[in-house]
Enzyme design. Structure first.
Site, PDB file in Angstrom:
ATOM      1  N   ASP A  70      -4.850   8.660  14.350  1.00  0.00           N
ATOM      2  CA  ASP A  70      -5.417   8.421  13.011  1.00  0.00           C
ATOM      3  C   ASP A  70      -6.121   7.072  12.760  1.00  0.00           C
ATOM      4  OD1 ASP A  70      -5.704   9.050  10.346  1.00  0.00           O
ATOM      5  OD2 ASP A  70      -3.663   7.880   9.746  1.00  0.00           O
ATOM      6  N   MET A  99       2.441   9.346   3.807  1.00  0.00           N
ATOM      7  CA  MET A  99       3.709   9.557   4.491  1.00  0.00           C
ATOM      8  C   MET A  99       4.677   8.495   3.947  1.00  0.00           C
ATOM      9  SD  MET A  99       3.348  10.618   8.616  1.00  0.00           S
ATOM     10  CE  MET A  99       4.948  10.309   8.659  1.00  0.00           C
ATOM     11  N   ALA A 100       4.429   7.313   3.973  1.00  0.00           N
ATOM     12  CA  ALA A 100       5.385   5.975   3.295  1.00  0.00           C
ATOM     13  C   ALA A 100       4.557   5.304   2.497  1.00  0.00           C
ATOM     14  CB  ALA A 100       5.654   5.517   4.667  1.00  0.00           C
ATOM     15  N   ALA A 151       0.867  -1.300   0.099  1.00  0.00           N
ATOM     16  CA  ALA A 151      -0.028  -0.002   0.118  1.00  0.00           C
ATOM     17  C   ALA A 151       0.884   1.215  -0.003  1.00  0.00           C
ATOM     18  CB  ALA A 151      -1.005   0.102   1.063  1.00  0.00           C
TER      19      ALA A 151
END
Length: 697
Positions: free
Chosen positions: A144, A29-30, A25
């Site tokens: 989150d 951010m990453a 995925a």
């Protein structure tokens, strides 16, 4: 869990250990990859931060946030939290490795199956809250919570992932210099308007998840993330039964309590929310638990907030006071929160984005002594007046011999005199100073001079260029004249001048330490500043060169000067367990202390209050006083034996107890108390609010 292989990173070997197999995925951010740990021969999830986030003036903040995920998650040891194994940097690649969870995530389940049954929704809520409760007990807030971060392994068990936005409560609630990050559909109103967040913010997100699992849609929708955020701030979450009328009222109450607009109206943390979920389950019958929406599988509407099917969900970054004010509506206090990170742009809003070597002059002291020669003056010999001379006569011959003798004598005297002048005062009295003496050791220079019958004298001086014991210069210099029996003066190096760093500089005021160094002959560099928990502000905490050691005189010492303790924002620890609160404060360098007191509202072992309060600006080393709950206060139990039941009930209730009346021997018109548990009188006590059982006949 589906994987993607069209990625140039696939096939790489990270840090000589992790072989990247495929991409799982990609987020804001990453990017997460499936990799094989060659050292331990196991599959891992490799999370690689996007390289562009580490660039620019804010790059270090993103790297720190990325690595915070490892530190935060590593503090958690819970089967419902994705384990973090390792973190590191390979060149410009910042990465961390996590437990690989084969399976799917809640987002994909909702897309495939549509709304879930009440029973399955409650099952998932219990597992999610159980994992979050472990984090909250450690003083961590996830920040989150969303379907993409709720993983389900092949057995269907929940694993909460991505603590990348987690902030330890010990680091303080979000301040005016922080950034609001999170998927807009799940953000608590307080996080949007002021950046404030605590465990109740996670509870709000779980409430939105519950609504979505039951109805197949988000509670708030709109064409832009701004519109969704506005509704979070200004509207109460609708009851799920507004969309699905069959949903039991108990479930409506649960969802609305978890996602209450005011944090004060929500459960204080995930543990309290978990208890509420379990109570709700107990109140429902089997038929209620098996019910689900009639919506077709896969019909989960995509809101205008986060894209329902994409890992790159919308991110809300509150960057200006105008935006925050727009979200909050009129009359709402708003904290402006600048956003240093790349986020999804909200439509219609602007974006912001050593001394030179010492030279030693050689004096020209060569003086040549010139001796004045006296000229030999020959006198003209005139003939005698006695008459002509007979050249053949003996007298004439004697006179000629005399003249020849005189001439020879004069020649010899002249030759001797000239030679004496040549060798004693003239050019023959001098020789040239040999070359090649500069830079050689003193002993070698002296041997060279001795070989040409010259004497030597030595003086010494420090020099930054010539090694100790070598010749710096000669006087006279190479090739210059010196008497053959003269002396050549040698200037010999003592090497670099070494000066001792004064002792006792650490702990002195910076002005005194600087003066001590200058008195020793140093030029002091510009001081550095550093925070110190122990050294008073303005005092020296370190010197670039060890005290008491000798260093070259050209060294520029630099002093590190204390700024005093580092500033700290006092975090919120009210409601935490005692040990978690003490740890959170100690980790910030604060000095917590605690006292115990009874509380009718806060459970035993939890923090009732703190001084100073949350958000107060302080410094490391500051004291924070905590009050820890002992639970309800102890109250003396009245003795009701032999009293009428009505009077007995009143006595017990007035004392602060709950009363349970029993009739073990059946109903009697006497209504006299003949037994009480626990018994009263004689100073016996029990926690206020506890239940006293009385038996009546």
């Amino acid at each position: 869990m589906a994987t993607v292989t069209s990625d140039p990173f696939v096939g790489r070997l990270v840090d000589g250990r992790y072989h990247v197999v495929s991409r799982i995925a990609r987020g804001g951010m990453a990017t997460v990859y499936l990799a094989v740990d060659r050292r331990l021969d196991r599959e891992v999830a490799l999370k690689v931060m996007h390289p562009h986030l580490a660039e620019g003036s804010d790059g270090s903040e993103f790297v720190a946030r990325f690595r915070r995920e490892a530190r935060a998650a590593a503090r958690l040891a819970h089967p419902g939290v994705v384990a973090v194994f390792d973190q590191g940097v390979d060149g410009e690649t910042s990465y961390l490795t996590m437990e690989y969870v084969p399976g799917t995530n809640l987002r994909q389940v909702l897309q495939a199956e549509g709304p879930l049954t009440v029973g399955r929704s409650l099952d998932l809520l219990e597992q999610i809250l159980d994992a979050l409760a472990a984090a909250h007990r450690k003083g961590l807030v996830h920040r989150d919570v969303k379907p993409e971060n709720v993983l389900l392994d092949e057995s269907g068990r929940v694993k909460v992932a991505d603590f990348g936005l987690a902030r330890a409560v010990s680091e303080g609630a979000s301040t005016a210099t922080s950034t609001i990050l999170g998927t807009v559909a799940y953000l608590g109103p307080e996080l949007i308007t002021s950046g404030q967040c605590d465990a109740r913010t996670d509870v709000y997100a779980v409430g939105v998840l519950a609504y979505e699992m039951l109805t197949g849609r988000h509670p708030f929708t709109g064409e832009t993330p701004l519109q969704v955020a506005f509704q979070h701030v200004n509207s109460d979450i609708p009851a799920p039964s507004d969309v699905e009328p069959w949903i039991p009222a108990e479930v409506d109450v649960l969802v609305c309590a978890l996602a209450a607009r005011s944090p004060e109206d929500r459960p204080v943390d995930a543990s309290a929310a978990l208890s509420l979920v379990r109570q709700t389950r107990q109140s429902l019958g089997p038929a209620d638990l098996d019910r689900r929406s009639s919506a077709a599988p896969g019909a989960v509407p995509a809101s205008s907030g986060p894209s329902a099917g994409s890992p790159d969900t919308a991110v809300l970054g509150v960057a200006t006071g105008a935006l925050a004010s727009a979200l909050a509506g009129p009359g709402t206090s708003v904290t402006t929160v600048p956003d240093p990170t790349p986020t999804t742009t909200l439509p219609g809003l602007p974006t912001s984005p050593i001394p030179a070597p010492t030279t030693y002059p050689v004096a020209d002291s060569q003086h040549t002594q010139v001796l004045d020669r006296g000229a030999l003056a020959g006198h003209a010999l005139e003939p005698s007046d006695d008459g002509p001379v007979d050249e053949a006569s003996p007298g004439a011959r004697r006179r000629r011999r005399w003249w020849w003798g005189l001439a020879i004598t004069l020649l010899v005297v002249g030759a001797v005199t000239g030679a004496s002048w040549w060798f004693l005062s003239g050019p023959g009295a001098y020789t040239a100073v040999p070359g090649g003496l500069v830079g050689v050791p003193q002993a070698g220079a002296e041997q060279t001079l001795d070989a040409v019958k010259l004497h030597s004298s030595v003086t010494t001086a420090y020099d930054d260029t010539f090694a100790a014991g070598s010749v710096i210069s000669t006087d006279p210099g190479a090739g210059e004249r010196v008497r053959k029996d003269g002396t050549v003066h040698l200037l010999v190096s003592l090497g670099v001048k070494m000066v001792e760093i004064p002792s006792g500089l650490v702990g002195k005021p910076v002005d005194e330490a600087t003066e001590a160094l200058e008195d020793a002959g140093f030029t002091v560099g510009d001081p550095k500043e550093a925070y110190s928990d122990t050294a008073p502000a303005g005092t020296v905490v370190a010197v670039s060169e060890p005290e008491g050691t000798a260093v070259p005189h050209s060294t520029v010492p630099v002093l590190t000067v204390s700024q005093g303790p580092a500033p700290v924002t006092i975090p919120q620890v009210v409601g935490l367990e005692k040990e978690a609160a003490l740890t959170a404060l100690s980790d910030l360098g604060l000095k917590p202390s605690s006292t115990d007191d009874y509380s009718e509202t806060v459970a035993a072992g939890l923090v009732v209050s703190q001084t100073p309060e949350n958000g107060t600006e302080g410094h490391r080393g500051d004291k924070v006083a905590l009050v820890i709950s002992l639970g309800p206060p102890l109250v003396e139990i009245p003795d009701t034996y032999g009293r009428n039941v009505t009077e007995a009930e009143k006595m017990l209730r007035d004392a602060g107890f709950e009363v349970e009346v029993r009739h073990p021997q059946g109903i009697s018109p006497l209504n006299i108390v003949y037994a009480q548990d626990p018994a009263g009188g004689d100073g016996k006590t029990a926690p206020k609010g506890s239940t006293i059982v009385i038996n009546v006949f």
